[in-house]
Design an enzyme around this catalytic site. Structure first.
Site, PDB file in Angstrom:
ATOM      1  CB  CYS A 282      -0.939   0.002   1.204  1.00 43.48           C
ATOM      2  SG  CYS A 282      -2.151  -1.344   1.179  1.00 43.48           S
TER       3      CYS A 282
ATOM      4  CG  ASN B 214      -6.661  -0.607   1.771  1.00 43.77           C
ATOM      5  OD1 ASN B 214      -6.016  -0.167   0.828  1.00 43.77           O
ATOM      6  ND2 ASN B 214      -6.081  -1.169   2.821  1.00 43.77           N
TER       7      ASN B 214
ATOM      8  CG  HIS C 162      -2.883   3.416   2.606  1.00 42.56           C
ATOM      9  ND1 HIS C 162      -3.529   3.121   1.428  1.00 42.56           N
ATOM     10  CD2 HIS C 162      -2.936   2.269   3.352  1.00 42.56           C
ATOM     11  CE1 HIS C 162      -3.941   1.871   1.448  1.00 42.56           C
ATOM     12  NE2 HIS C 162      -3.597   1.332   2.604  1.00 42.56           N
TER      13      HIS C 162
END
Length: 336
Positions: A115, A287, A257
């Site tokens: 990520c 996500n 993030h």
């Protein structure tokens, strides 16, 4: 004369049209809309249709970013695709994406940092531009995480979504709006077991044994990941703020993030930044791993949240373990 720097020149995002709501997930998992929203902040996530790959999403987001930057025959001479879900192990996804976008023989390669991939890609692109190895870089974060989710695993099935976000960076100077002013990256391989997809790689294949049926799915130890994410992003963010000389009250927006809204708010608290300055797109997209920061930037930019010259702090944490942060100013561009 101001130092050479990477300058944000274009921005685009793309989410597949099909959405999966919390209510839909609660009909097949031991969960509820309230449970998901209170623990993650997610209301829905977008899922690619069968046959749609990471490269397909990357092309769409890349096209939009190039359009935002004005296009032209010199649209980009380097393409970087940050992804943890490439179209195949070999070759990389980026060369085909570049070809489909009509970018000729532009250098093209993938970056895999979980990520944190977009920020690792941002650092790579910035270094290439500052060194003069490129003049315009197309950086894309793209994921089709629905292909690696165990539909029966509540820990991951409610969190991840599919999408792509892209930026065009050009060579410019550090005193321009849009300039990337400071970067920080880090990793700790001793935590590699917190977030994994154990099957499909050389380690699993080298055993000569058939993989476990769940080996192709992502596995995550949520509570430990939460603690590491807050700690690593807070330290990395402070390093970047110190390098650029910004105090917490001079940060206009924190674009972290989009893993969990509680993580973002806890991070803001640790940094001393009002949580109202935290940019959140997680409720709409979940996500999206490497795509989450550029998607959040594109969404906020399209809504008019940013003003020219605003100070932005970007930060991410991902599998590896990896993390990174960046400071830049907003150039006043229009996302596509």
């Amino acid at each position: 004369m101001s130092a050479r720097a990477a300058v944000l020149a274009g921005l685009g995002g793309y989410l597949p049209p099909r959405t999966v709501t919390n209510e839909e997930l609660s009909r097949r998992l031991d969960t509820s809309d309230e449970w998901i929203r209170t623990r993650t902040g997610i209301e829905r996530r977008h899922v690619a249709d069968p046959g749609v790959s990471t490269g397909d999403l990357a092309v769409e987001a890349g096209h939009r970013a190039l359009k935002s930057a004005g296009g032209g025959s010199d649209a980009a001479d380097m393409v970087i695709v940050a992804t943890a879900t490439p179209d195949q192990p070999v070759p990389a996804t980026a060369p085909e994406v570049a070809a489909r976008l009509g970018l000729g023989s532009a250098a093209a390669f993938d970056v895999q940092a979980g990520c944190s991939g977009f920020l690792y890609g941002l650092a790579t692109a910035s270094a290439a531009l500052v060194a003069g190895h490129a003049e315009r870089v197309l950086l894309i974060g793209a994921e089709v995480f629905s292909t690696v989710l165990n539909p029966a695993d509540r820990t991951t099935a409610v969190i991840f979504g599919d999408g792509a976000g892209a930026v065009v960076l050009r060579a410019g100077t550090a005193d321009e709006p849009g300039a990337v002013l400071a970067l920080d990256l880090g990793a700790d391989g001793t935590g590699k077991d917190l977030i994994t997809i154990p099957g499909g790689g050389a380690r699993q294949r080298s055993t000569g044994q058939q993989p476990h049926p769940d080996a192709g799915y992502i596995h995550m130890r949520g509570k430990e990941t939460f603690a590491h994410a807050v700690q690593r992003m807070a330290v990395s963010s402070q390093v970047v703020l110190d390098r650029v000389g910004w105090s917490a009250d001079r940060v206009d927006h924190v674009v972290g993030h989009q893993a969990n809204l509680r993580i973002l708010h806890t991070l803001a608290l640790q940094l001393g930044v009002d949580k109202k300055r935290v940019v959140s797109h997680i409720q709409e997209a979940g996500n999206t791993s490497s795509a989450s920061i550029p998607l959040a930037l594109a969404d906020a930019g399209a809504r008019g949240r940013f003003q020219r010259g605003d100070r932005l702090l970007l930060t991410a944490f991902g599998a590896g373990l990896t993390w990174g942060s960046a400071a830049l100013t907003w150039p006043g561009l229009t996302p596509a």
